[in-house]
Design an enzyme around this catalytic site. Structure first.
Site, PDB file in Angstrom:
ATOM      1  N   ASN A  10       0.739  -1.134  -0.176  1.00 11.15           N
ATOM      2  CA  ASN A  10       0.016   0.086   0.603  1.00 11.15           C
ATOM      3  C   ASN A  10       1.033   1.432  -0.001  1.00 11.15           C
ATOM      4  O   ASN A  10      -0.180   2.172   0.030  1.00 11.15           O
ATOM      5  CB  ASN A  10      -0.858   0.131   1.244  1.00 11.15           C
ATOM      6  CG  ASN A  10      -1.957  -1.357   1.287  1.00 11.15           C
ATOM      7  OD1 ASN A  10      -2.626  -2.031   0.395  1.00 11.15           O
ATOM      8  ND2 ASN A  10      -2.461  -1.093   2.625  1.00 11.15           N
ATOM      9  N   ASP A  37      -1.414 -10.557   7.024  1.00 11.39           N
ATOM     10  CA  ASP A  37      -0.749 -11.667   7.455  1.00 11.39           C
ATOM     11  C   ASP A  37       0.383 -12.647   6.128  1.00 11.39           C
ATOM     12  O   ASP A  37      -0.521 -12.439   5.255  1.00 11.39           O
ATOM     13  CB  ASP A  37      -1.903 -13.135   8.098  1.00 11.39           C
ATOM     14  CG  ASP A  37      -1.303 -14.383   7.990  1.00 11.39           C
ATOM     15  OD1 ASP A  37       0.004 -14.644   7.545  1.00 11.39           O
ATOM     16  OD2 ASP A  37      -2.042 -15.535   8.419  1.00 11.39           O
ATOM     17  N   ARG A  38       1.850 -12.365   6.370  1.00 13.22           N
ATOM     18  CA  ARG A  38       2.775 -13.187   5.800  1.00 13.22           C
ATOM     19  C   ARG A  38       2.109 -14.272   4.976  1.00 13.22           C
ATOM     20  O   ARG A  38       3.142 -14.828   4.087  1.00 13.22           O
ATOM     21  CB  ARG A  38       3.917 -13.277   6.408  1.00 13.22           C
ATOM     22  CG  ARG A  38       4.566 -11.357   6.344  1.00 13.22           C
ATOM     23  CD  ARG A  38       5.634 -12.113   6.488  1.00 13.22           C
ATOM     24  NE  ARG A  38       6.293 -12.012   7.898  1.00 13.22           N
ATOM     25  CZ  ARG A  38       6.601 -12.032   9.039  1.00 13.22           C
ATOM     26  NH1 ARG A  38       8.050 -10.706   8.123  1.00 13.22           N
ATOM     27  NH2 ARG A  38       7.853 -12.457  10.055  1.00 13.22           N
ATOM     28  N   ALA A 100      19.294  -3.476  -3.150  1.00 15.12           N
ATOM     29  CA  ALA A 100      19.573  -2.051  -3.881  1.00 15.12           C
ATOM     30  C   ALA A 100      19.088  -1.076  -3.512  1.00 15.12           C
ATOM     31  O   ALA A 100      18.351  -1.151  -3.306  1.00 15.12           O
ATOM     32  CB  ALA A 100      19.657  -2.326  -5.719  1.00 15.12           C
ATOM     33  N   HIS A 130      14.839  14.815  -1.437  1.00 10.91           N
ATOM     34  CA  HIS A 130      14.216  14.250  -1.103  1.00 10.91           C
ATOM     35  C   HIS A 130      12.537  14.467  -0.628  1.00 10.91           C
ATOM     36  O   HIS A 130      12.373  15.829   0.375  1.00 10.91           O
ATOM     37  CB  HIS A 130      14.246  12.420  -0.612  1.00 10.91           C
ATOM     38  CG  HIS A 130      15.003  11.647  -1.669  1.00 10.91           C
ATOM     39  ND1 HIS A 130      16.775  11.642  -1.481  1.00 10.91           N
ATOM     40  CD2 HIS A 130      14.598  10.367  -2.279  1.00 10.91           C
ATOM     41  CE1 HIS A 130      16.691  10.713  -1.517  1.00 10.91           C
ATOM     42  NE2 HIS A 130      15.840  10.428  -2.065  1.00 10.91           N
ATOM     43  N   LYS A 134       9.916  10.551   3.858  1.00  9.14           N
ATOM     44  CA  LYS A 134      10.463  10.056   3.640  1.00  9.14           C
ATOM     45  C   LYS A 134      11.980   9.460   5.312  1.00  9.14           C
ATOM     46  O   LYS A 134      11.792  10.359   5.790  1.00  9.14           O
ATOM     47  CB  LYS A 134      12.008  10.005   2.768  1.00  9.14           C
ATOM     48  CG  LYS A 134      13.708   9.550   2.685  1.00  9.14           C
ATOM     49  CD  LYS A 134      14.765   9.385   1.481  1.00  9.14           C
ATOM     50  CE  LYS A 134      15.240   8.223   1.407  1.00  9.14           C
ATOM     51  NZ  LYS A 134      15.013   7.226   1.554  1.00  9.14           N
TER      52      LYS A 134
HETATM   53  N1  LIG Z   1      15.805   0.780  -4.089  1.00  7.62           N
HETATM   54  C1  LIG Z   1      15.195   1.739  -4.242  1.00  7.62           C
HETATM   55  O1  LIG Z   1      14.818   2.129  -5.960  1.00  7.62           O
HETATM   56  C2  LIG Z   1      14.535   2.342  -3.530  1.00  7.62           C
HETATM   57  C3  LIG Z   1      13.564   2.943  -2.219  1.00  7.62           C
HETATM   58  N2  LIG Z   1      13.401   2.941  -1.590  1.00  7.62           N
HETATM   59  C4  LIG Z   1      12.632   2.514   0.172  1.00  7.62           C
HETATM   60  O2  LIG Z   1      11.728   2.014  -0.086  1.00  7.62           O
HETATM   61  C5  LIG Z   1      11.451   1.988   1.067  1.00  7.62           C
HETATM   62  C6  LIG Z   1       9.742   2.521   1.103  1.00  7.62           C
HETATM   63  O3  LIG Z   1       9.401   4.038   0.407  1.00  7.62           O
HETATM   64  P1  LIG Z   1       8.245   3.979   0.333  1.00  7.62           P
HETATM   65  O4  LIG Z   1       7.285   3.753  -0.685  1.00  7.62           O
HETATM   66  O5  LIG Z   1       8.367   5.530  -0.079  1.00  7.62           O
HETATM   67  O6  LIG Z   1       7.953   4.294   1.385  1.00  7.62           O
HETATM   68  P2  LIG Z   1       6.013   4.164   1.932  1.00  7.62           P
HETATM   69  O7  LIG Z   1       5.984   4.574   3.817  1.00  7.62           O
HETATM   70  O8  LIG Z   1       5.191   4.835   1.172  1.00  7.62           O
HETATM   71  O9  LIG Z   1       5.654   3.114   1.715  1.00  7.62           O
HETATM   72  C7  LIG Z   1       5.454   1.565   2.705  1.00  7.62           C
HETATM   73  C8  LIG Z   1       4.605   0.240   3.155  1.00  7.62           C
HETATM   74  O10 LIG Z   1       5.015  -0.608   3.621  1.00  7.62           O
HETATM   75  C9  LIG Z   1       3.874  -0.256   4.436  1.00  7.62           C
HETATM   76  N3  LIG Z   1       5.092  -1.288   5.820  1.00  7.62           N
HETATM   77  C10 LIG Z   1       5.450  -1.206   6.594  1.00  7.62           C
HETATM   78  N4  LIG Z   1       5.804  -2.163   7.981  1.00  7.62           N
HETATM   79  C11 LIG Z   1       6.329  -3.513   6.597  1.00  7.62           C
HETATM   80  C12 LIG Z   1       5.425  -4.802   7.157  1.00  7.62           C
HETATM   81  N5  LIG Z   1       6.327  -4.959   8.111  1.00  7.62           N
HETATM   82  N6  LIG Z   1       5.048  -5.198   6.478  1.00  7.62           N
HETATM   83  C13 LIG Z   1       4.736  -5.025   5.077  1.00  7.62           C
HETATM   84  N7  LIG Z   1       4.206  -3.888   4.814  1.00  7.62           N
HETATM   85  C14 LIG Z   1       4.906  -2.819   6.259  1.00  7.62           C
HETATM   86  C15 LIG Z   1       4.090   0.707   5.482  1.00  7.62           C
HETATM   87  O11 LIG Z   1       2.698   0.104   6.678  1.00  7.62           O
HETATM   88  P3  LIG Z   1       2.120   1.812   6.956  1.00  7.62           P
HETATM   89  O12 LIG Z   1       2.466   3.361   6.428  1.00  7.62           O
HETATM   90  O13 LIG Z   1       1.075   1.559   7.792  1.00  7.62           O
HETATM   91  O14 LIG Z   1       4.095   1.836   7.894  1.00  7.62           O
HETATM   92  C16 LIG Z   1       3.627   1.528   3.672  1.00  7.62           C
HETATM   93  O15 LIG Z   1       2.220   1.146   3.373  1.00  7.62           O
HETATM   94  C17 LIG Z   1      12.073   3.268   1.420  1.00  7.62           C
HETATM   95  O16 LIG Z   1      13.075   2.577   2.341  1.00  7.62           O
HETATM   96  C18 LIG Z   1      12.388   4.105   0.709  1.00  7.62           C
HETATM   97  O17 LIG Z   1      13.912   4.119   0.722  1.00  7.62           O
HETATM   98  C19 LIG Z   1      12.374   4.047  -1.640  1.00  7.62           C
HETATM   99  C20 LIG Z   1      12.193   4.302  -3.020  1.00  7.62           C
HETATM  100  C21 LIG Z   1      12.994   3.823  -4.568  1.00  7.62           C
HETATM  101  O1  LIG Z   2      12.702   7.260  -0.200  1.00  7.25           O
HETATM  102  C1  LIG Z   2      13.017   7.243  -0.716  1.00  7.25           C
HETATM  103  O2  LIG Z   2      11.885   8.083  -1.924  1.00  7.25           O
HETATM  104  C2  LIG Z   2      14.203   6.380  -1.987  1.00  7.25           C
HETATM  105  N1  LIG Z   2      14.766   6.432  -1.250  1.00  7.25           N
HETATM  106  C3  LIG Z   2      16.234   5.071  -1.873  1.00  7.25           C
HETATM  107  C4  LIG Z   2      16.509   5.611  -1.473  1.00  7.25           C
HETATM  108  O3  LIG Z   2      17.180   5.565   0.092  1.00  7.25           O
HETATM  109  O4  LIG Z   2      18.421   5.958  -1.507  1.00  7.25           O
HETATM  110  C5  LIG Z   2      15.550   5.904  -3.024  1.00  7.25           C
HETATM  111  C6  LIG Z   2      15.949   6.498  -3.655  1.00  7.25           C
HETATM  112  O5  LIG Z   2      16.798   7.868  -3.356  1.00  7.25           O
HETATM  113  C7  LIG Z   2      14.272   7.054  -2.764  1.00  7.25           C
END
Ligand SMILES: NC(=O)C1=CN([C@@H]2O[C@H](COP(=O)(O)OP(=O)(O)OC[C@H]3O[C@@H](n4cnc5c(N)ncnc54)[C@H](OP(=O)(O)O)[C@@H]3O)[C@@H](O)[C@H]2O)C=CC1
Ligand SMILES: O=C(O)C1=N[C@H](C(=O)O)C[C@H](O)C1
Length: 245
Positions: A10, A37-38, A100, A130, A134
């Site tokens: 989500n 539930d995973r 990654a 960002h 974040k």
């Molecule tokens: N590697 C890459 O290219 C990128 C990495 N990222 C990284 O990805 C991560 C997520 O970013 P983003 O999507 O923006 O964050 P969001 O907060 O939008 O999404 C994270 C989601 O994970 C849920 N969540 C938390 N704990 C669990 C769990 N144990 N099991 C399942 N779901 C869970 C959250 O729920 P709730 O809000 O209810 O806690 C939320 O819906 C960050 O660490 C970010 O830095 C982001 C963009 C690109």
């Molecule tokens: O939280 C984000 O949005 C992003 N997280 C990753 C990071 O921490 O580097 C990748 C990207 O920058 C977006």
């Protein structure tokens, strides 16, 4: 059709990944978010995790113990966490986990070019920018970039950055990661951006990458899902998938 489950479904990234997985003709068998539930993901071949640094290690332990490969975009990976993953994977040598910090091609190239440039410049600083929601700072991408620059500087026998510790009574020059200043901007309107600034007497070089939309991460995520099953153990970054190593 590869059976894929998305953890963090989500969230901003998770929702985009669910769409990309379906568009790539893969079978999205479970979309799991916090509190779900995973077990719904038990018949997945690959889990994609974009959750939270506090949740990801527990999720990965579950994947490894269930023999499910994982593609991980969640940030917050320290050397200790990576060692912990290696130990868990040693008990399940058939499982692949790909972590990654950034899946966008431009960001991977920005890090690659920074590593090439690093040996030629005495000074370097990183500015990552960002969206304000974040969870972590500095970003995973900034930490990875600095790690590559610091390694290249060591290999080239460069001295410590001459101007890294001077004149900063109020901390306005940002955090220091591996002796390199990293500045984290959080601003409404931004998605994910980074500048790497190199300096030498009489010149600077700036390498900048901008993700204006989370669509930028999806080709890399899909490629990683397709590859992870044939890469047992821990893979860091998608450079190896792009022939950049
Ligand atoms: N590697 C890459 O290219 C990128 C990495 N990222 C990284 O990805 C991560 C997520 O970013 P983003 O999507 O923006 O964050 P969001 O907060 O939008 O999404 C994270 C989601 O994970 C849920 N969540 C938390 N704990 C669990 C769990 N144990 N099991 C399942 N779901 C869970 C959250 O729920 P709730 O809000 O209810 O806690 C939320 O819906 C960050 O660490 C970010 O830095 C982001 C963009 C690109
Ligand atoms: O939280 C984000 O949005 C992003 N997280 C990753 C990071 O921490 O580097 C990748 C990207 O920058 C977006």
């Amino acid at each position: 059709m590869t059976r894929v489950a998305v953890f963090g479904a989500n969230g901003k990234m998770g929702a985009e990944v669910c769409r990309a997985v379906a568009e790539a003709g893969m079978n999205l068998v479970a979309a799991i978010d916090a509190g779900d539930d995973r077990s719904a993901a038990e018949n997945a071949e690959v889990v994609v995790d974009f959750t939270h640094p506090d949740a990801v290690m527990d999720n990965l332990q579950w994947c490894i113990e269930h023999g499910i490969h994982a593609v991980v975009g969640t940030t917050g990976f320290t050397a200790e966490r990576l060692d912990q993953l290696r130990s868990q994977l040693a008990q399940h040598p058939e499982v692949g986990v790909l972590v990654a910090s950034n899946f966008s091609i431009g960001a991977v190239l920005m890090m690659h070019f920074s590593r090439i440039a690093a040996r030629y410049y005495p000074s370097v600083e990183v500015i990552e920018l960002h969206h304000p929601n974040k969870a972590d700072a500095p970003s995973g991408t900034a930490a990875t970039t600095v790690g590559k620059i610091a390694a290249a500087r060591r290999e080239a026998g460069l001295d410590a950055i001459p101007d890294a510790t001077q004149h900063d009574p109020d901390g306005a020059r940002g955090a220091q990661v591996e002796g390199i200043h990293v500045h984290a901007v959080r601003l409404s309107g931004l998605v994910a951006h980074q500048e790497v600034l190199f300096g030498a007497p009489g010149e600077t070089l700036t390498i900048r990458h901008d993700s204006m939309d989370r669509a930028s991460f999806m080709p890399g995520v899909v490629q990683a899902i397709e590859a992870v099953g044939s890469r047992p153990g821990l893979t860091l970054g998608i450079e190896g998938l792009l022939d950049l190593e």
